[in-house]
Design a protein around this motif. Structure first.
Motif, PDB file in Angstrom:
ATOM      1  N   SER A  80       5.438  59.789  72.564  1.00 53.37           N
ATOM      2  CA  SER A  80       5.843  59.997  71.021  1.00 53.37           C
ATOM      3  C   SER A  80       6.669  58.873  70.540  1.00 53.37           C
ATOM      4  N   VAL A  81       7.426  58.116  71.267  1.00 53.86           N
ATOM      5  CA  VAL A  81       8.277  57.264  70.803  1.00 53.86           C
ATOM      6  C   VAL A  81       7.621  56.004  70.462  1.00 53.86           C
ATOM      7  N   LEU A  82       6.668  55.493  71.454  1.00 53.92           N
ATOM      8  CA  LEU A  82       6.123  54.206  71.267  1.00 53.92           C
ATOM      9  C   LEU A  82       5.283  54.202  69.925  1.00 53.92           C
ATOM     10  N   PRO A  83       4.714  55.090  69.548  1.00 55.80           N
ATOM     11  CA  PRO A  83       3.871  55.128  68.220  1.00 55.80           C
ATOM     12  C   PRO A  83       4.819  54.945  67.015  1.00 55.80           C
ATOM     13  N   GLN A  84       6.017  55.356  67.041  1.00 55.75           N
ATOM     14  CA  GLN A  84       6.968  55.002  65.947  1.00 55.75           C
ATOM     15  C   GLN A  84       7.595  53.476  65.892  1.00 55.75           C
ATOM     16  N   ALA A  85       7.522  52.651  67.041  1.00 51.11           N
ATOM     17  CA  ALA A  85       8.047  51.479  66.852  1.00 51.11           C
ATOM     18  C   ALA A  85       7.259  50.570  66.209  1.00 51.11           C
ATOM     19  N   GLU A  86       7.485  49.591  65.358  1.00 49.40           N
ATOM     20  CA  GLU A  86       6.865  48.613  64.653  1.00 49.40           C
ATOM     21  C   GLU A  86       6.063  47.750  65.443  1.00 49.40           C
ATOM     22  N   GLU A  87       6.505  47.303  66.639  1.00 47.78           N
ATOM     23  CA  GLU A  87       5.851  46.506  67.454  1.00 47.78           C
ATOM     24  C   GLU A  87       6.046  46.996  68.979  1.00 47.78           C
ATOM     25  N   VAL A  88       5.239  47.043  69.748  1.00 45.61           N
ATOM     26  CA  VAL A  88       5.261  47.375  71.207  1.00 45.61           C
ATOM     27  C   VAL A  88       4.823  45.914  71.941  1.00 45.61           C
ATOM     28  N   VAL A  89       5.756  45.363  72.746  1.00 47.22           N
ATOM     29  CA  VAL A  89       5.544  44.170  73.292  1.00 47.22           C
ATOM     30  C   VAL A  89       5.202  44.233  74.794  1.00 47.22           C
ATOM     31  N   VAL A  90       4.267  43.783  75.157  1.00 47.25           N
ATOM     32  CA  VAL A  90       3.857  43.984  76.945  1.00 47.25           C
ATOM     33  C   VAL A  90       3.758  42.451  77.260  1.00 47.25           C
ATOM     34  N   ASN A  91       4.172  42.697  78.608  1.00 45.10           N
ATOM     35  CA  ASN A  91       4.508  41.571  79.557  1.00 45.10           C
ATOM     36  C   ASN A  91       3.332  41.468  80.441  1.00 45.10           C
ATOM     37  N   PHE A  92       2.079  40.915  79.623  1.00 45.93           N
ATOM     38  CA  PHE A  92       0.775  40.730  80.056  1.00 45.93           C
ATOM     39  C   PHE A  92      -0.122  39.971  79.491  1.00 45.93           C
ATOM     40  N   PHE A  93      -1.333  39.682  79.814  1.00 46.46           N
ATOM     41  CA  PHE A  93      -2.472  38.962  79.068  1.00 46.46           C
ATOM     42  C   PHE A  93      -3.117  39.756  78.561  1.00 46.46           C
ATOM     43  N   VAL A  94      -3.755  39.627  77.355  1.00 47.96           N
ATOM     44  CA  VAL A  94      -4.907  40.737  77.037  1.00 47.96           C
ATOM     45  C   VAL A  94      -6.107  40.376  77.728  1.00 47.96           C
ATOM     46  N   GLU A  95      -6.023  39.134  77.951  1.00 55.17           N
ATOM     47  CA  GLU A  95      -7.618  38.529  78.574  1.00 55.17           C
ATOM     48  C   GLU A  95      -7.857  38.936  79.967  1.00 55.17           C
ATOM     49  N   LEU A  96      -6.833  39.569  80.622  1.00 53.64           N
ATOM     50  CA  LEU A  96      -6.843  40.152  81.940  1.00 53.64           C
ATOM     51  C   LEU A  96      -7.523  41.483  82.009  1.00 53.64           C
ATOM     52  N   ASP A  97      -7.334  42.009  80.695  1.00 46.03           N
ATOM     53  CA  ASP A  97      -7.632  43.359  80.880  1.00 46.03           C
ATOM     54  C   ASP A  97      -9.302  43.896  80.424  1.00 46.03           C
ATOM     55  N   PRO A  98     -10.076  44.114  81.127  1.00 43.62           N
ATOM     56  CA  PRO A  98     -11.305  44.144  81.087  1.00 43.62           C
ATOM     57  C   PRO A  98     -11.783  45.678  80.664  1.00 43.62           C
ATOM     58  N   THR A  99     -10.993  46.459  80.353  1.00 48.23           N
ATOM     59  CA  THR A  99     -11.174  47.776  80.219  1.00 48.23           C
ATOM     60  C   THR A  99     -10.657  48.051  78.783  1.00 48.23           C
ATOM     61  N   SER A 100     -11.128  49.314  78.528  1.00 49.36           N
ATOM     62  CA  SER A 100     -11.118  49.756  76.865  1.00 49.36           C
ATOM     63  C   SER A 100      -9.511  50.132  76.689  1.00 49.36           C
ATOM     64  N   LEU A 101      -8.649  50.115  77.557  1.00 50.87           N
ATOM     65  CA  LEU A 101      -7.441  50.376  77.258  1.00 50.87           C
ATOM     66  C   LEU A 101      -6.596  49.791  75.991  1.00 50.87           C
ATOM     67  N   VAL A 102      -6.666  48.413  75.991  1.00 48.41           N
ATOM     68  CA  VAL A 102      -6.311  47.860  74.813  1.00 48.41           C
ATOM     69  C   VAL A 102      -6.669  48.524  73.453  1.00 48.41           C
ATOM     70  N   HIS A 103      -7.929  48.864  73.138  1.00 43.99           N
ATOM     71  CA  HIS A 103      -8.463  49.481  72.229  1.00 43.99           C
ATOM     72  C   HIS A 103      -7.767  50.666  71.923  1.00 43.99           C
ATOM     73  N   ASP A 104      -7.865  51.426  73.063  1.00 43.17           N
ATOM     74  CA  ASP A 104      -6.942  52.826  72.902  1.00 43.17           C
ATOM     75  C   ASP A 104      -5.713  52.606  72.337  1.00 43.17           C
ATOM     76  N   MET A 105      -4.956  51.731  72.981  1.00 45.96           N
ATOM     77  CA  MET A 105      -3.637  51.500  72.647  1.00 45.96           C
ATOM     78  C   MET A 105      -3.455  51.171  71.127  1.00 45.96           C
ATOM     79  N   ARG A 106      -4.247  50.067  71.043  1.00 46.51           N
ATOM     80  CA  ARG A 106      -4.409  49.531  69.308  1.00 46.51           C
ATOM     81  C   ARG A 106      -4.624  50.764  68.455  1.00 46.51           C
TER      82      ARG A 106
END
Ligand code: UDP
Length: 426
Positions: free
Chosen positions: A176-202
Motif C-alpha cells: 500500500s505504501v509503494l503506490p503512493q511514492a512519486e518514484e520507485v527506484v529499482v536496483n536492476f536492469f529492466v532488460e534482464l526481466d523477460p517476464t510481464s512483472l514490469v508491466h504489472d508493476m508499472r
C-alpha cells in the motif's frame, strides 16, 4: 450462456453465523449455473450452518458440502454473548478450514484452484494459504509464473499469520505504501526481466525506474595486478588457469549466511571428491567445522580464504562455476562476468533469485532438495563444468553478460531512468 472451463475446484469458506451463509451459497449457485460442470464447488461450513442449506431445492451436483467443527471445545458451556461463538470459531478457524479443504480434495481428487471466502474468515484464509503446498506456482501473480510458494521470503509467507513479525508486517505494508511514492527506484536492469512483472508493476505504481546495478560501476575495470590481492586469490587463480583452464569452482555464501555445520561438511566433501580446483571464501570461525585433514589433503587443488576480492575472482577466466547463496549482489556481480552458478538459497530474496537463475535466465542450477549434500553438489559441479547442459548455461551466462553490459551503456534504459530520477530529485 455457459462459459467453458478446464477442470477447476473452488473452495468456498463460510462465516457460519447469522445470515452470512445464504448469500454466499446464492453466489455459488449463480456461478454454478453460469459455468459448466467442469467447475467443482466445495462449500465448507459447520454442521449447524450447512444443515438448512442442504434442504434448498435444485442444488446442482457440482456443489458439495463439507462440515468442519465450530471450534467449541467439548464440554464447554457457552455464555450468553453471541460473540463468544464467533471467537471460538475464528480461533479454531485456520485448522478447521484446512481440514475442510483436505476433505474436499480427498473426495473430489482435484486440487483447489480458487478460494471464495466470506471477508470475515480472511485471517483463517491467510493461515490456510501459508499451509499450502510449497511447490504451488505463483502463476496468479503477473510475471511470477515460474516462482513457487517455497521461493518466497519466509516473512512474506508469514504475513498475516501467527508467526507475523514486525518485518513481515513491514513487507506487507509495501503493497500500500509503494503506490503512493512519486518514484520507485529499482536496483536492476529492466532488460534482464523477460517476464510481464514490469508491466504489472508499472500499472500499479506511479513511476517505476530501473537504474541498473547500484553496487557495480560498469563496465567493470580491468583486473588489478594479482600482487595487490592480500589473500593471494588472483595469483592462485592465474596459476590454476595455466594448469586447469576455466574449471575452478568459486564458493562463497556472502556476508550474512552461516550454513549449518553438516552442510559445510557436505560442501568440503563434495569439493574434495569432485577433484575440481576450488577457491572457497569461508569465514574464519567456520574453518573449525571442516572435516579433519581437509585443508592439508586439498592444499594443492584448493584454497580457502576468509575473504576474496569477489568481483575480480568472478571476472578471472579460470573460474568456471560459482557456488552461491544467491545474495543479489553476488548474483549481479556474477551476471556481469558470465559465470554459471550452483545455487543454494537460504532465506529472504535468495529463493526468488535462485529461481530466476535456474528457470528464467537458465544460467545455473539449484542444489537438489534445497540443501547441500556431498552427492548433490558433486552432481551439480559436474553438470555445470562437464556436461552439455552446463555448456548451454555458460552460453546463456555470456548472453546475460552482454545484455548487462549493453544495458549499462549510455543508450540503455538505466541511463534514461536515472536521468528521470535526477529531474525528479532536482
Ligand atoms: N564478498 C566479497 N568477498 C567475499 C565474500 C563476499 O567481496 O569473500 C562480497 C560480494 O562481492 C558481495 C557481498 O560481499 O558484494 C555479498 O553480498 P550479497 O548480496 O551477495 O550477500 P549478503 O552478504 O548480503 O548475504
Amino acid at each position: 450462456m455457459k462459459i467453458s472451463q478446464e477442470k477447476k475446484h473452488v473452495a468456498v469458506f463460510v462465516f457460519p453465523f447469522g445470515s452470512h451463509p445464504v448469500p454466499l451459497l446464492n453466489l455459488v449457485l449463480k456461478l454454478a449455473h453460469a459455468t459448466t460442470n467442469n467447475l467443482q464447488f466445495s462449500f465448507i461450513g459447520t454442521e449447524h450452518s450447512n444443515k438448512p442449506l442442504l434442504s434448498k431445492p435444485h442444488l446442482p451436483d457440482n456443489i458439495k458440502f463439507y462440515s468442519v467443527s465450530d471450534g467449541v471445545p467439548e464440554g464447554h458451556v457457552l455464555g450468553n454473548h453471541p460473540i463468544e461463538r464467533v471467537n471460538l470459531f475464528l480461533e479454531a478457524g485456520p485448522e478447521n478450514l484446512q481440514k475442510g479443504i483436505d476433505m474436499a480434495v480427498a473426495e473430489t481428487k482435484e486440487r483447489v484452484t480458487c478460494i471464495i471466502a466470506d471477508a470475515f474468515v480472511t485471517p483463517s484464509l491467510t493461515k490456510c494459504a501459508n499451509n499450502s503446498d510449497t511447490n504451488t506456482p505463483l502463476d496468479f501473480i503477473p510475471g511470477l509464473s515460474k516462482m513457487r510458494v517455497e521461493d518466497l521470503p519466509e516473512d512474506v509467507i508469514n504475513s498475516g499469520s501467527e508467526e507475523e513479525t514486525l518485518f513481515s508486517k513491514t513487507l506487507a505494508s509495501l503493497g500500500s505504501v509503494l503506490p503512493q511514492a512519486e518514484e520507485v527506484v529499482v536496483n536492476f536492469f529492466v532488460e534482464l526481466d523477460p517476464t510481464s512483472l514490469v508491466h504489472d508493476m508499472r500499472s500499479k505504481l506511479k513511476c517505476f525506474l530501473y537504474v541498473g546495478f547500484l553496487t557495480l560501476s560498469l563496465p567493470l575495470p580491468p583486473l588489478p595486478p594479482s600482487d595487490t590481492d592480500a589473500t593471494g586469490c588472483l595469483s592462485w587463480l592465474d596459476h590454476k588457469k595455466k594448469k586447469n583452464g576455466g574449471s575452478v569452482a568459486y564458493v562463497s555464501f556472502g556476508t550474512v549466511v552461516t550454513p549449518p555445520p553438516h552442510e559445510i561438511v557436505a560442501v568440503a566433501e563434495a569439493l574434495e571428491a569432485s577433484g575440481f580446483p576450488f577457491l572457497w571464501s569461508l569465514k574464519e570461525h567456520l574453518k573449525d567445522l571442516l572435516p579433519r585433514g581437509f585443508l592439508e589433503r586439498t592444499s594443492e587443488n584448493g584454497k580457502v580464504v576468509a575473504w576474496a576480492p569477489q568481483t575480480e575472482v568472478l571476472g578471472h577466466g579460470s573460474v568456471g562455476v560459482f557456488v552461491t547463496h544467491c545474495g543479489c549482489n553476488s548474483v549481479f556481480e556474477n551476471m556481469c562476468n558470465g559465470v554459471p552458478m550452483v545455487c543454494r538459497p537460504f532465506f529472504g530474496d535468495h529463493g526468488l533469485t535462485g529461481r530466476m537463475v535456474e528457470d528464467v535466465w537458465e544460467i545455473g542450477v539449484r542444489v537438489e532438495g534445497g540443501v547441500f549434500t556431498k552427492d548433490g553438489l558433486v552432481k551439480c559441479l559436474k553438470l555445470v563444468l562437464v556436461e552439455e547442459k552446463g555448456k548451454r548455461m555458460k552460453e546463456n551466462a555470456l548472453k546475460v553478460k552482454k545484455t548487462v553490459l549493453d544495458a549499462a551503456g549510455p543508450q540503455g534504459k538505466a541511463a534514461q531512468d536515472f536521468k528521470t530520477l535526477v529531474e525528479v530529485v532536482t
